[in-house]
Write an enzyme that holds these catalytic residues in place. Structure first.
Site, PDB file in Angstrom:
ATOM      1  N   GLY A  41       0.305  -0.941   0.174  1.00 59.51           N
ATOM      2  CA  GLY A  41      -0.169   0.138   0.112  1.00 59.51           C
ATOM      3  C   GLY A  41       0.733   1.371  -0.187  1.00 59.51           C
ATOM      4  N   LEU A  42       0.535   2.140   0.914  1.00 61.95           N
ATOM      5  CA  LEU A  42       1.145   3.583   0.135  1.00 61.95           C
ATOM      6  C   LEU A  42       2.630   3.309   1.149  1.00 61.95           C
ATOM      7  CD1 LEU A  42      -1.817   6.495   0.572  1.00 61.95           C
ATOM      8  CD2 LEU A  42       0.045   5.344  -1.240  1.00 61.95           C
ATOM      9  N   ALA A  43       2.476   2.852   2.525  1.00 60.63           N
ATOM     10  CA  ALA A  43       3.231   3.057   3.151  1.00 60.63           C
ATOM     11  C   ALA A  43       4.881   1.659   2.404  1.00 60.63           C
ATOM     12  CB  ALA A  43       3.491   2.421   4.451  1.00 60.63           C
ATOM     13  N   ARG A 329     -14.871  12.510  13.160  1.00 60.32           N
ATOM     14  CA  ARG A 329     -15.593  11.150  12.936  1.00 60.32           C
ATOM     15  C   ARG A 329     -16.236  10.245  13.713  1.00 60.32           C
ATOM     16  NH1 ARG A 329     -11.521   8.768   8.465  1.00 60.32           N
ATOM     17  NH2 ARG A 329     -12.152  10.014   6.721  1.00 60.32           N
ATOM     18  N   HIS A 400     -14.095   1.539  10.341  1.00 56.91           N
ATOM     19  CA  HIS A 400     -12.923   1.916   8.608  1.00 56.91           C
ATOM     20  C   HIS A 400     -12.231   2.365   8.634  1.00 56.91           C
ATOM     21  CE1 HIS A 400     -12.193   4.880   5.392  1.00 56.91           C
ATOM     22  NE2 HIS A 400     -12.202   5.848   5.899  1.00 56.91           N
ATOM     23  N   ARG A 434      -8.459   9.327  14.656  1.00 53.44           N
ATOM     24  CA  ARG A 434      -7.564   9.907  12.822  1.00 53.44           C
ATOM     25  C   ARG A 434      -8.595  11.203  12.509  1.00 53.44           C
ATOM     26  NH1 ARG A 434      -7.604   9.375   8.692  1.00 53.44           N
ATOM     27  NH2 ARG A 434      -9.081   6.884   7.669  1.00 53.44           N
TER      28      ARG A 434
END
Lengths: 636, 249
Positions: A41-43, A329, A400, A434
């Site tokens: 993934g991104l990381a 959130r 999520h 987050r």
């Protein structure tokens, strides 16, 4: 107490001092070091690409058929950066402050400050890679607002920012694969972490096409394997997302931090039936223009357009006048639950609230709304068969993201020397909640900028290439994994892995979801072992383990969720306070907000595995707030 | 809710060495709110309980963005709904009692793995050949040091929306990957950052595409019709233009 090894000095200078005092590996020696990175993934992709550019030898693993499919791809809304391009008062300090406050004062100041500093460079790098961010007519980058912030600092590419950033990282990864510095292993799933003399020295992985199990040795191992939302069965995560890599590292000595910090996202499409395999998020960016409301009256069964304005309760605007529909959130989700529990929810079973665009469409026109959110509206139409241009969306919170993860120090190294953890898989930056558009920022900061600067500190202390593939200790770990898989195959029961996963999910959602109590958590802790026992007696995996076998893949992951969920509930039980996404009904203010207990719980809980059936040991890292004053979080 | 029944005809194949056949399975009591893949989940859960091999098929995000799902449904990749991936196709689009045929992507370059799952790593190799901008981490100037025309940014985005699923190849009678490669080329060709390497990139990607065994484009435009992200065949024209430029220095 565990030591996060935070550099000295004022917070603004810590990272610069750290780099000044670090000793890079000589360029000529870098290729002697082999580094395994699990997850693309991104990381993971950004770390593999950046370490490859530096000249290290990298092996990159993912269970998907291509690195490009990692779940970062599904992120919709955007990525934060303290560029202050909008001249609205943003700064590194403000992003730092918003993130600490948004995380309900349960994140580590030094890591978050570094994240805010690096956010700026991420955007520069992604633009240089050709990521097609949204632009204004003047040719400059556009921004939008996200929850928990009063400034516009979110960069975006329509509703698919995650895909565009991941394709950028994937292209950088491809460049290194082509250059020969990175070797890619798609459809290869980590089974276990290999620890030799207390140091991470490789992984055991299974080739998902042939079923072959083998060891891959290395001088350091990096886990960038995402979060554990599917512990709840239904979540917005992809079907393959799992806790196995981090959980198995936990069983090998890496501490697991704050597993009870789970994020329930307020704007998801409500569940339509028992068959549902996942829930779909509707980006938080929709709350820029959508207004959230429910009827004022209980059990009001009129359709939305029949309910006049004065009989609607725009409860977020009413309760949080300064942030309104852009409240964070955790707060928005809880507020939705409260109005639904109060009997004012809409749609089947009263499990939903309206997200209404009629005002915005009247104000700016349908075409502008369509340009901003068209693909999200289309997705909503496909799933529900209803048109949000004509009537309000129905939304409900869903699991999520998970803020908890393997404990890491300032270097992003876990308690197992040589094991580094990046992105959602670690715990360090988001505290107990987050903020929107911060996950992409963290994944890329960790992979592009943090790890490439911190890994040398460890590599300098070890000799490269010490362990060989035929080392007895390595072949033993392969045998252990083979035996584990054999045990799974031999059960030959009558039920599918999904059956047990769904049962687990019901317990987790009902007893450890948006609201938790001591008694609900105790109930969960007594029920989970029963499901686990039933699983090991009655799951069935047709076919063989030496072939492409998706049932085995699933069972392998569910087995870990059935152990890990107990840790999650235990952590929730021991944290006798409410903070961010962890809401214990016993601890709330008179107006129903989370009530922290800073005297006793201003710390990270880091759990040490002590064997299945034994209670793990709860270690603490004290959180010190030297730059931001600890305060009751307010969005009013 | 009115539950529905279907007859499934599903491509089964143990592995790339084994012959394939169409398996007939009756399914009952399917909710119109289920997605096609959730219907397959129901079938698979049942097959597992009676100790039969479940149907292998790919999916991950199940919200139309990861590009993993890949099923030819009644002869059309991803099914007949426009701009929709198989995972976002709901059973409300199928009549009660309908026979639904499910097949894998079929192309020389996509090697069968099992049932509806094929190997699409050819796409990765094409991108490894040159689908990137050579910029090392840390070397970029400020993002606003370069102005990019909004139209160029939007066109780059439209091409970049490709999810790499391979439906374009599965739909093409030549099994051509021109829509996919065109989308990648077009994205970077529209941006000034992509300019220095444009010739080398196009050449390398086209060469790899040929090597993988994808066919040529004969302008039937089936690819555009089935593309779940509705990528325009304009990118194929752009690919041809970029390719000619790349060889005529």
């Amino acid at each position: 107490m565990i030591n996060p090894k935070i550099p000295n000095g004022p917070i603004e200078n810590k990272w610069a001092n750290y780099i000044n005092n670090s000793k890079p590996i000589n360029h000529a020696n870098r290729s002697k070091y082999h580094i395994i990175i699990v997850g693309t993934g991104l990381a993971g992709a950004s770390a593999a690409a950046s370490l490859g550019e530096l000249g290290f030898r990298v092996s990159s693993f993912c269970f998907q058929d291509s690195p490009r499919r990692a779940h970062s791809i599904a992120a919709q809304g955007g990525i934060n950066a303290a560029k202050n391009y909008k001249n609205d008062g943003d700064s590194v300090w403000r992003l730092f402050y918003d993130t600490i406050k948004g995380g309900d004062f349960r994140a580590r100041e030094a890591n978050v400050y570094r994240l805010a500093q690096l956010s700026v460079k991420i955007i520069d790098h992604c633009v240089a890679q050709g990521v097609p961010f949204a632009r204004e007519y003047g040719g400059l980058l556009d921004n939008r607002s996200f929850g928990g912030s009063l400034v516009s600092r979110t960069f975006y590419a329509k509703g698919q920012t995650g895909q565009q950033l991941l394709l950028g990282a994937y292209s950088a990864l491809n460049r290194q694969i082509s250059a020969g510095t990175v070797k890619s292993f798609p459809r290869t799933e980590m089974q276990d972490l290999i620890v030799v003399d207390g140091h991470a020295k490789g992984i055991v992985a299974r080739n998902l096409i042939t079923g072959e199990l083998r060891a891959y040795t290395a001088d350091a191992v990096v886990l960038a394997t995402g979060g554990y939302s599917p512990a709840f069965y239904l979540s917005t995560n992809a079907i393959g997302c799992n806790v196995s890599a981090t959980y198995r590292a936990y069983k090998k000595g890496a501490f697991f931090a704050n597993p009870c910090y789970t994020q329930i996202h307020p704007t998801c499409i409500p569940q339509s039936g028992e068959h549902q395999s996942k829930l779909t998020l509707m980006s938080e960016s929709l709350r820029n223009d959508g207004r959230v409301w429910v009827p004022l009256m209980h059990n009001d069964h009129r359709s939305a357009e029949q309910i006049p304005e004065q009989e609607r309760d725009y409860y977020l605007e009413r309760k949080y006048p300064s942030y309104g529909n852009l409240a964070p959130r955790d707060i928005s989700s809880r507020a939705a639950k409260q109005v639904c529990d109060d009997g004012r929810g809409v749609g089947p079973g009263g499990k939903g609230v309206y997200l209404d665009f009629s005002n915005a469409i009247r104000r700016v026109g349908k075409s502008v709304i369509s340009a901003r959110y068209g693909n999200l509206f289309d997705m909503y139409i496909k799933i529900t068969g209803e048109n949000p241009y004509d009537k309000p969306m129905r939304i409900y919170p869903a699991v999520h993201y998970t803020m908890g993860g393997l404990w890491v120090d300032y270097d992003l190294m876990s308690t197992v020397p040589g094991l580094f953890v990046l992105g959602e898989a670690n715990f360090s930056d988001h505290g107990a909640n987050r903020l929107g558009a911060s996950a992409l920022m963290q994944g890329l900061a960790d992979g592009y900028f943090v790890l490439p600067n911190t890994i040398a500190g460890y590599l300098n202390q070890i000799k490269p290439g010490l362990i060989k593939d035929n080392d007895l200790r390595i072949t033993e770990s392969v045998d252990t994994s083979r035996e584990y898989i054999r045990r799974l195959m031999m059960i030959k029961g009558t039920k599918s892995p999904d059956y047990f996963h769904r049962e687990l999910g019901k317990i987790m959602w009902n007893d450890c979801g948006m609201a938790r109590t001591e008694s609900s958590l105790r109930r969960a802790l007594s029920e989970i072992p029963k499901i686990r026992e039933a699983f090991w007696k009655d799951v069935n995996i047709p076919g063989s383990d030496m072939e492409f076998n998706q049932t085995l893949e699933k069972a392998n992951r569910v087995a870990d969720f059935l152990e890990f969920s107990e840790l999650l509930c235990l952590d929730a039980l021991k944290r006798n306070e409410s903070c961010g996404g962890h809401f214990r009904e016993e601890y709330q203010t008179i107006d129903g907000e989370a009530q922290r207990n800073d005297e006793e719980f201003c710390h990270v809980a880091a759990w040490e595995y002590k064997g299945l059936g034994n209670e793990p040991v709860r270690h603490q890292e004290q959180l010190k707030f030297e730059n931001i004053h600890l305060a009751q979080r307010s969005y009013k | 809710m009115n539950l529905r029944n279907y007859t499934l005809k599903i491509w089964r194949q143990k592995d790339k060495f084994s012959p394939s056949y169409l398996d007939t399975i009756q399914v009952k009591d399917i909710s119109p709110d289920m997605s096609l893949l959730e219907m397959l989940d129901v079938v698979n859960n049942h097959l597992i309980t009676i100790n039969k091999e479940p149907i292998a098929f790919e999916s991950d995000c199940r919200e139309g963005i990861c590009g993993a799902c890949s099923i030819v449904i009644n002869g059309i990749p991803h099914g007949k709904e426009r701009g929709t991936t198989a995972c976002q196709l709901h059973m409300r689009h199928f009549e009660d009692g309908e026979t639904i045929t499910l097949e894998p992507w079929r192309a020389e370059a996509f090697i069968p793995i099992k049932d509806l799952v094929v190997d699409r790593t050819a796409f990765d190799r094409i991108q490894q050949a040159g689908g990137y901008i050579s910029v090392n981490t840390g070397s970029a100037p400020d993002a606003h040091s370069m102005l990019i025309h909004k139209n160029a940014a939007d066109e780059a985005f439209d091409a970049a929306a490709c999810i790499g699923c391979g439906a374009c190849v599965a739909a093409c009678k030549n099994a051509s990957a021109m829509l996919f490669v065109g989308a990648k080329i077009s994205q970077l060709a529209h941006l000034p950052q992509g300019d220095p390497e444009r010739k080398r990139r196009t050449n390398a990607m086209v060469m790899q595409m040929e090597k993988e065994g994808f066919g040529s484009c004969s302008n039937t435009l089936e690819c555009e019709a089935v593309c779940p992200k509705e990528i325009s065949t304009k990118v194929i024209a752009e690919l041809n233009w970029e390719f000619i430029r790349s060889i005529n220095n």
